[in-house]
Design an enzyme around this catalytic site. Sequence first.
Site, mmCIF file in Angstrom:
data_model
loop_
_atom_site.group_PDB
_atom_site.id
_atom_site.type_symbol
_atom_site.label_atom_id
_atom_site.label_comp_id
_atom_site.label_asym_id
_atom_site.label_seq_id
_atom_site.Cartn_x
_atom_site.Cartn_y
_atom_site.Cartn_z
ATOM 1 N N TRP A 186 14.992 -28.780 34.061
ATOM 2 C CA TRP A 186 14.911 -27.994 32.829
ATOM 3 C C TRP A 186 13.719 -28.527 32.054
ATOM 4 O O TRP A 186 13.604 -29.731 31.834
ATOM 5 C CB TRP A 186 16.171 -28.105 31.967
ATOM 6 C CG TRP A 186 15.897 -27.507 30.620
ATOM 7 C CD1 TRP A 186 15.746 -26.184 30.338
ATOM 8 C CD2 TRP A 186 15.648 -28.217 29.392
ATOM 9 N NE1 TRP A 186 15.403 -26.020 29.008
ATOM 10 C CE2 TRP A 186 15.344 -27.250 28.409
ATOM 11 C CE3 TRP A 186 15.637 -29.560 29.042
ATOM 12 C CZ2 TRP A 186 15.043 -27.589 27.096
ATOM 13 C CZ3 TRP A 186 15.342 -29.900 27.730
ATOM 14 C CH2 TRP A 186 15.052 -28.918 26.770
ATOM 15 N N GLU A 225 16.747 -24.349 35.529
ATOM 16 C CA GLU A 225 17.547 -23.925 34.363
ATOM 17 C C GLU A 225 16.687 -23.248 33.302
ATOM 18 O O GLU A 225 15.752 -23.835 32.768
ATOM 19 C CB GLU A 225 18.233 -25.162 33.758
ATOM 20 C CG GLU A 225 19.085 -24.856 32.532
ATOM 21 C CD GLU A 225 19.668 -26.112 31.891
ATOM 22 O OE1 GLU A 225 19.329 -27.232 32.326
ATOM 23 O OE2 GLU A 225 20.473 -25.963 30.949
ATOM 24 N N LYS A 227 16.336 -20.993 29.549
ATOM 25 C CA LYS A 227 17.029 -20.841 28.280
ATOM 26 C C LYS A 227 16.327 -19.816 27.425
ATOM 27 O O LYS A 227 15.243 -19.335 27.794
ATOM 28 C CB LYS A 227 17.229 -22.176 27.569
ATOM 29 C CG LYS A 227 16.076 -22.776 26.798
ATOM 30 C CD LYS A 227 16.420 -24.194 26.348
ATOM 31 C CE LYS A 227 16.863 -24.317 24.922
ATOM 32 N NZ LYS A 227 17.134 -25.715 24.531
ATOM 33 N N ASP A 258 23.274 -22.353 32.157
ATOM 34 C CA ASP A 258 23.844 -23.129 31.050
ATOM 35 C C ASP A 258 24.502 -22.106 30.131
ATOM 36 O O ASP A 258 23.845 -21.146 29.692
ATOM 37 C CB ASP A 258 22.728 -23.903 30.333
ATOM 38 C CG ASP A 258 23.255 -24.778 29.205
ATOM 39 O OD1 ASP A 258 24.006 -24.261 28.357
ATOM 40 O OD2 ASP A 258 22.901 -25.973 29.159
ATOM 41 N N HIS A 261 22.731 -20.890 27.056
ATOM 42 C CA HIS A 261 21.348 -20.448 27.147
ATOM 43 C C HIS A 261 21.136 -18.948 27.246
ATOM 44 O O HIS A 261 20.149 -18.489 27.800
ATOM 45 C CB HIS A 261 20.668 -21.139 28.334
ATOM 46 C CG HIS A 261 20.419 -22.588 28.065
ATOM 47 N ND1 HIS A 261 19.602 -23.362 28.829
ATOM 48 C CD2 HIS A 261 20.892 -23.399 27.084
ATOM 49 C CE1 HIS A 261 19.581 -24.594 28.353
ATOM 50 N NE2 HIS A 261 20.362 -24.640 27.300
ATOM 51 N N HIS A 285 25.869 -25.428 33.833
ATOM 52 C CA HIS A 285 25.962 -26.381 32.736
ATOM 53 C C HIS A 285 26.984 -25.787 31.781
ATOM 54 O O HIS A 285 26.663 -24.865 31.030
ATOM 55 C CB HIS A 285 24.617 -26.538 32.021
ATOM 56 C CG HIS A 285 23.756 -27.606 32.597
ATOM 57 N ND1 HIS A 285 22.578 -28.010 32.035
ATOM 58 C CD2 HIS A 285 23.944 -28.382 33.695
ATOM 59 C CE1 HIS A 285 22.054 -28.985 32.765
ATOM 60 N NE2 HIS A 285 22.857 -29.217 33.787
ATOM 61 N N ASP A 293 22.655 -22.394 20.819
ATOM 62 C CA ASP A 293 22.793 -23.399 21.879
ATOM 63 C C ASP A 293 23.068 -24.776 21.264
ATOM 64 O O ASP A 293 22.282 -25.700 21.390
ATOM 65 C CB ASP A 293 21.478 -23.412 22.677
ATOM 66 C CG ASP A 293 21.512 -24.384 23.841
ATOM 67 O OD1 ASP A 293 22.608 -24.650 24.345
ATOM 68 O OD2 ASP A 293 20.431 -24.869 24.237
ATOM 69 N N ASP A 295 25.434 -26.989 21.886
ATOM 70 C CA ASP A 295 25.970 -28.035 22.764
ATOM 71 C C ASP A 295 27.188 -28.740 22.196
ATOM 72 O O ASP A 295 27.302 -29.969 22.267
ATOM 73 C CB ASP A 295 24.872 -29.041 23.152
ATOM 74 C CG ASP A 295 23.898 -28.439 24.158
ATOM 75 O OD1 ASP A 295 24.359 -28.014 25.229
ATOM 76 O OD2 ASP A 295 22.688 -28.377 23.875
ATOM 77 N N ASP A 325 27.384 -29.940 30.091
ATOM 78 C CA ASP A 325 26.210 -30.236 29.267
ATOM 79 C C ASP A 325 26.539 -30.003 27.799
ATOM 80 O O ASP A 325 26.433 -28.883 27.308
ATOM 81 C CB ASP A 325 25.015 -29.369 29.696
ATOM 82 C CG ASP A 325 23.744 -29.744 28.931
ATOM 83 O OD1 ASP A 325 23.751 -30.776 28.236
ATOM 84 O OD2 ASP A 325 22.755 -28.995 29.020
HETATM 85 C C1 RNT Z 1 18.614 -28.054 27.161
HETATM 86 C C2 RNT Z 1 19.237 -27.953 28.500
HETATM 87 C C3 RNT Z 1 19.236 -29.204 29.321
HETATM 88 C C4 RNT Z 1 19.559 -30.436 28.501
HETATM 89 C C5 RNT Z 1 19.685 -31.693 29.323
HETATM 90 C C6 RNT Z 1 19.683 -32.916 28.469
HETATM 91 O O1 RNT Z 1 18.769 -26.937 26.406
HETATM 92 O O2 RNT Z 1 20.529 -27.457 28.383
HETATM 93 O O3 RNT Z 1 20.093 -29.068 30.393
HETATM 94 O O4 RNT Z 1 20.714 -30.272 27.754
HETATM 95 O O5 RNT Z 1 18.727 -31.726 30.278
HETATM 96 ZN ZN ZN Z 2 21.744 -27.452 30.148
#
Ligand code: RNT
Ligand code: ZN
Length: 417
Positions: A186, A225, A227, A258, A261, A285, A293, A295, A325
């Site tokens: 990513w 990955e 986003k 993810d 994302h 993820h 996003d 997290d 993630d």
């Molecule tokens: C970031 C991505 C990625 C990170 C990690 C730390 O938006 O989701 O996967 O969270 O690599």
């Molecule tokens: Zn991620």
Amino acid sequence: MKEKTVEQAYAMAKERYAETGTDTDRVLDILRGISLSLHCWQTDDVAGFEKLSGPLSGGIQATGNYPGRARNIDEVRADILKAMSLIPGRHRLSLHEIYGDFSGEAVDRDQVGLEHFRSWIDWGKEHGIRLDFNSTSFSHPKSGNLTLANPDDGIRNFWIEHTKRCRAIAEGIGKAQGDPCIMNIWIHDGSKDITVCRMKYRSLLKDSLDEIFRTEYSNMRDCLESKVFGIGLESYTVGSNDFYIAYATRNRKIVTLDTGHFHPTESTADKVSSLLLFSPELMLHVSRPVRWDSDHVVIMNDETLDLCKEIVRCDALGKVHIGLDFFDASINRIGAYVIGSRATQKCLLQALLEPLDTLRDYESRNMGFERLALLEECKSMPWGAVWDMFCLRNGVPAGDDFIPEVQKYEKEVLSKR
Ligand code: RNT
Ligand code: ZN
């Protein structure tokens, strides 16, 4: 929770599920066989162990300052083991490159090698934990807004070298553990404001990836990955969803989805079947985007349930790598792992308990009412009793009994940091 209570409730649940044609013992065996890939970066708010590490950059942020963050490799390892001791089943650990064992040396990203992960490999072997890997484009003086898509050859080549080395490390890890190491790429590359060079950066990223993937490996797998945007990079993301789907499909790479994302009402679950028709594997993820996003720690919400149900309905448990993630620095971080991992497993469990044959029979006969009615009934089936038995059989606390365990660790270990 008393063992007897768990056993009695399970006996009744087992009978109830048998009436719908589901064998709960079999389901528990399948669930035990599903390894999540825990992300190492919830332990320390994505800081890592580089000697000269700067602040977290690349458009991601960990907010909060709850005490007890892991400050070094021993603390990360201890915290991961503690978290895993409260999560049923056997799980993997996903490392970012910045978590290498650098022994206090300044090792730049284009200098990293397998030697910096030897102690991780040994640790993994000792504890029966398989490792996955991630290259790290952020939190570095050369991160800027563009890495692999940077028009400056010096910077772009630096990141190409880094990513090549990461693949070689992943190959070494995979070989040592006798099981492929899943490596995720990513990069944050993008632009805060309108760019008039969308094609140029994407074309550079394509060239960089072609160069990076020139070497074929057999003990690792490459994942890409995408986003929508990062903080400070809101107008354009080089590695968009379209870009990586096209790249991965043409080059036989794995797409990482993810769950944070995509646009807020876009269903990640719906993507599983489309991607698996064109790619043999998929990486996830699992995260919880609260309005963006963000997290947040994964919980058992509709999005995660839908995603797990899709994996099971597509008969794709063997093709999907389920990584987590999230990084929440505002609560006990070990507790965050336990909640997020167990929530994901609870979703998988409910997916596995679904009376799919009956549902599909209804659907094939155009019985829409019956299908919807049964789907609704599934929600109040006694899956919680099956979950508690899963915990009991796997030697971890059932119900909320993990709360005092996390509290104890906080008192005895985290509060002394
Ligand atoms: C970031 C991505 C990625 C990170 C990690 C730390 O938006 O989701 O996967 O969270 O690599
Ligand atoms: Zn991620």
